[in-house]
Structure formats: C-alpha cells, structure tokens
Design a protein around this motif. Structure first.
Motif, PDB file in Angstrom:
ATOM      1  N   LYS A  25      27.512  -4.428  46.311  1.00 55.98           N
ATOM      2  CA  LYS A  25      26.627  -5.280  47.096  1.00 55.98           C
ATOM      3  C   LYS A  25      26.892  -6.761  46.888  1.00 55.98           C
ATOM      4  O   LYS A  25      26.847  -7.552  47.848  1.00 55.98           O
ATOM      5  CB  LYS A  25      25.167  -4.966  46.760  1.00 55.98           C
ATOM      6  N   TYR A  26      27.215  -7.160  45.658  1.00 53.84           N
ATOM      7  CA  TYR A  26      27.264  -8.588  45.347  1.00 53.84           C
ATOM      8  C   TYR A  26      28.662  -9.155  45.071  1.00 53.84           C
ATOM      9  O   TYR A  26      28.851 -10.369  45.146  1.00 53.84           O
ATOM     10  CB  TYR A  26      26.359  -8.884  44.150  1.00 53.84           C
ATOM     11  N   ARG A  76      33.004  -5.972  48.136  1.00 56.35           N
ATOM     12  CA  ARG A  76      32.604  -5.056  49.202  1.00 56.35           C
ATOM     13  C   ARG A  76      33.691  -4.015  49.463  1.00 56.35           C
ATOM     14  O   ARG A  76      34.864  -4.352  49.565  1.00 56.35           O
ATOM     15  CB  ARG A  76      32.334  -5.832  50.496  1.00 56.35           C
TER      16      ARG A  76
END
Length: 368
Positions: A269-270, A273
């Motif tokens: 998510k952070y 990807r």
C-alpha cells in the motif's frame, strides 16, 4: 486472540511493552492491539505512521519478531487474504500497470533519494566485504557486477530497471561499453540523462516487454521484485531474445525463503505497488530451458547495513533541510527502511546475484 495474547507473543521474543530497552515498544494508544488483531502488518504499520506507538530501534524490534516467527500467527487476516486473491486472479504487473510503482515511490522526489543514497544513487544492496562506508560498499558492488559480467570495451549492455543510471554510467565510464538503460520512472530517466553527458549511454522510458535489439550483456538490479509471478516466463523470454548467443545475464534481486502468494499489505500500500519476491523454486522454474545457471551468490546479510545507512541518511537529510516531507511520510520511510533492515538481519529475506548464459560458457564460468 486478544490483547494479552499479543503481549505474551512479544514476551516470547523478549520484547516488552513500555519497557526500557531499545527494542521494546512504547504504546501511546491502546487501540493498537485491536488494530493489529484485525489488520496484522497493515494495522501495525499504519498505527506507527499515525504515532500510536514508537520504538527506539525498529530494526531490532523487527529482527526479534521475525526471527521468532510471530508474523506467521497473522497469515489469514482480511488484508492478507485480499492480497493473496489479488495475486492469484489478476496480473498486477501488466504493461498497463507497470508505471504504478514509479508514480507511487520512485517519483516521490529525487531530493529525498539524493539525501538518502550514495553519490551514485544506488537503491539496492551494497557489498560490504572489507569496507566500512556506504559509498565504498556501493562502489564495490558496481565493480563486482562489472567483473561478473566480464565486460570488454565496445560491448553493448542493457540495464533493465536502470534506476537513476549509476550502474550504467559506471560501466560506460570505467569499462568503455555502450549502455542502454530502461525504466518506467520519469524522475529516474530525467536524472540519468542529466548525469551522463559525454558517456556512451542512452536512457529509455518504457516497459521491458517492448524492447528490441541484441546485447552482449544484460543486467537487472532491483527490478525483478516488480515483475510478478505471472510475468516471469515473459521476462525470461524477453531477456533470452535480447541476449547474444555468447552473452551473459546478471540478475540481482531480493529473494524469499519460500514461495509467497502475496506481499506484505503495508509494503504494497505505501511503498512498492504490485511487487512480490521470487523464491528459489520460482526462479529455477522460469530459468529452466532458457538459460544455463553459471553462478548464484547470496549476500543478503549486507542489506541490513545498507538499509540502516539509508535510514541514518534520511534522518540527517531531513534535519539539514535537504528535502521536505510530512511527519507521517517521515515515519513511513523510517518504518519501511528499518523494518526491512530487521527482516534481513533475521535472515527472513535474501539478496541474490545470479549469472546466466544462453548455452553455457565454454570452459566454464569463473566468478572474479
């Protein structure tokens, strides 16, 4: 499972809540336990970003947690199951999605990476044997790659996932080869073009699957983690098509100890990807019938030192005003760098350099 179970698990790896040691965690919001029980690694990482807990030495904390296998207790939370299903039924690294990791992470800001990395902008593991600084470790890694590839002046070299061009520039400058580098990051290709004047190097902004031509040597450093299981065969077929019959291919990649069907939900998510790590069996399967295995070198323990240096540089760069980012972004970067350092220290992750040839080196390959 409840709050007391989490405390008991942490105690089993000698981690205390609100304890005095560097690897003990300080809890500022008691909702942390419920968030971890529900969302596992994703909840733990997001809670850290939001200041719900702290730890003086995140790398030491994660080394203990991973060495003790505590992450296995949270394998079937909803975020993890969602990731597994996504990787099973979708090609998350299709050509249409290939640029996502660049936009999300690599294009975050060259000023951040200039502050964090060494002078050649190497965003991969350094080789620390016999050296003491990040600069030395990265220069030694660049030289080792060139020697493993047996470079000779005039050779045509393709750098798949060339980053900011540091390796390509090193090869062109010190070995007199002609370099073509490819990346999906606009920020990286712009930086590479600005820093390669006078060198026989060109930089392409495109997906590897659209490349044409023939090359004497192909190298890929820190890109295979973004290829995805569903694309391994296409990736290897592409390399095989582009590589000369007597050529060499060096693959530098982080590796997992066993096959994974998903990636850490927080990392997905952070940070990176659509990425996923290869295992020995998955790599072997996609190489069989396409290449001869010449050499397999693991120096994963060196990534621990590299990541800790990056974290120190990030902290120093932010204090010195070399870049700007929010408190949440700062905590995100440090959580990423130091949790990964802990994973490599725990030997939960590996770093492999693999040398392949189309038909086998006549007389045998010699590692320098």
């Amino acid at each position: 499972m409840c709050e007391s179970d989490i405390k008991e698990m942490l105690a089993s790896v000698d981690v205390a809540i609100d304890g005095p040691r560097p690897w003990d965690i300080q809890v500022h919001n008691n909702k942390l336990y419920g968030r971890v029980l529900r969302f596992a690694n994703l909840g733990l990482g997001e809670a850290y970003m939001e200041g719900w807990w702290d730890c003086q030495a995140l790398d030491q904390f994660f080394c203990r947690v991973l060495r003790g296998g505590l992450e296995k207790r949270f394998r079937f939370t909803l975020p993890v199951l969602f990731e597994i299903l996504s990787y099973m039924f979708r090609n998350l690294q299709s050509p249409e999605r290939a640029h996502m990791v660049a936009v999300h992470h690599y294009d975050f800001g060259n000023d951040v990476f200039e502050a964090m990395l060494d002078s050649s902008m190497q965003y991969s593991c350094g080789f620390w044997q016999g050296v003491n600084t990040l600069e030395e470790a990265q220069q030694q890694k660049l030289e080792m790659i060139c020697r493993k590839l047996h470079l000779q002046p005039g050779m045509r070299v393709l750098d798949l996932g060339c980053g900011w061009g540091g390796l390509g520039n090193y090869m062109a400058r010190h070995y007199g080869v002609s370099v073509t580098g490819v990346t999906v990051s606009k920020a990286q290709v712009q930086y590479a073009r600005e820093h390669s004047q006078g060198l026989d190097a060109r930089w392409l902004l495109q997906d590897y699957r659209s490349l044409t031509g023939k090359y004497d040597r192909i190298v890929s450093v820190g890109m295979f983690e973004h290829v995805g299981h569903k694309n391994y065969a296409v990736y290897m077929d592409t390399v095989r098509k582009l590589l000369a019959q007597d050529g060499l291919f060096l693959l530098h990649t982080i590796g997992a100890n066993e096959p994974h069907h998903s990636v850490d939900p927080w990392i997905e998510k952070y940070i990176f990807r659509n990425g996923i790590l290869p295992s020995i069996s998955l790599l072997g399967k996609c190489e069989e019938g396409r290449f001869v295995m010449e050499d397999w070198h693991n120096f994963g323990a060196d990534y621990d030192k590299t990541l800790v240096c990056w974290a120190d540089n990030f902290i120093r760069g932010q204090k010195e005003g070399k870049f700007e980012c929010s408190e949440v972004q700062s905590r995100m970067f440090l959580y990423y760098l130091l949790s990964c350092a802990g994973a490599f220290r725990a030997r939960d992750l590996q770093l492999w350099q693999i040398v392949l040839s189309p038909k086998g080196v006549v007389g045998g390959y010699i590692r320098p």
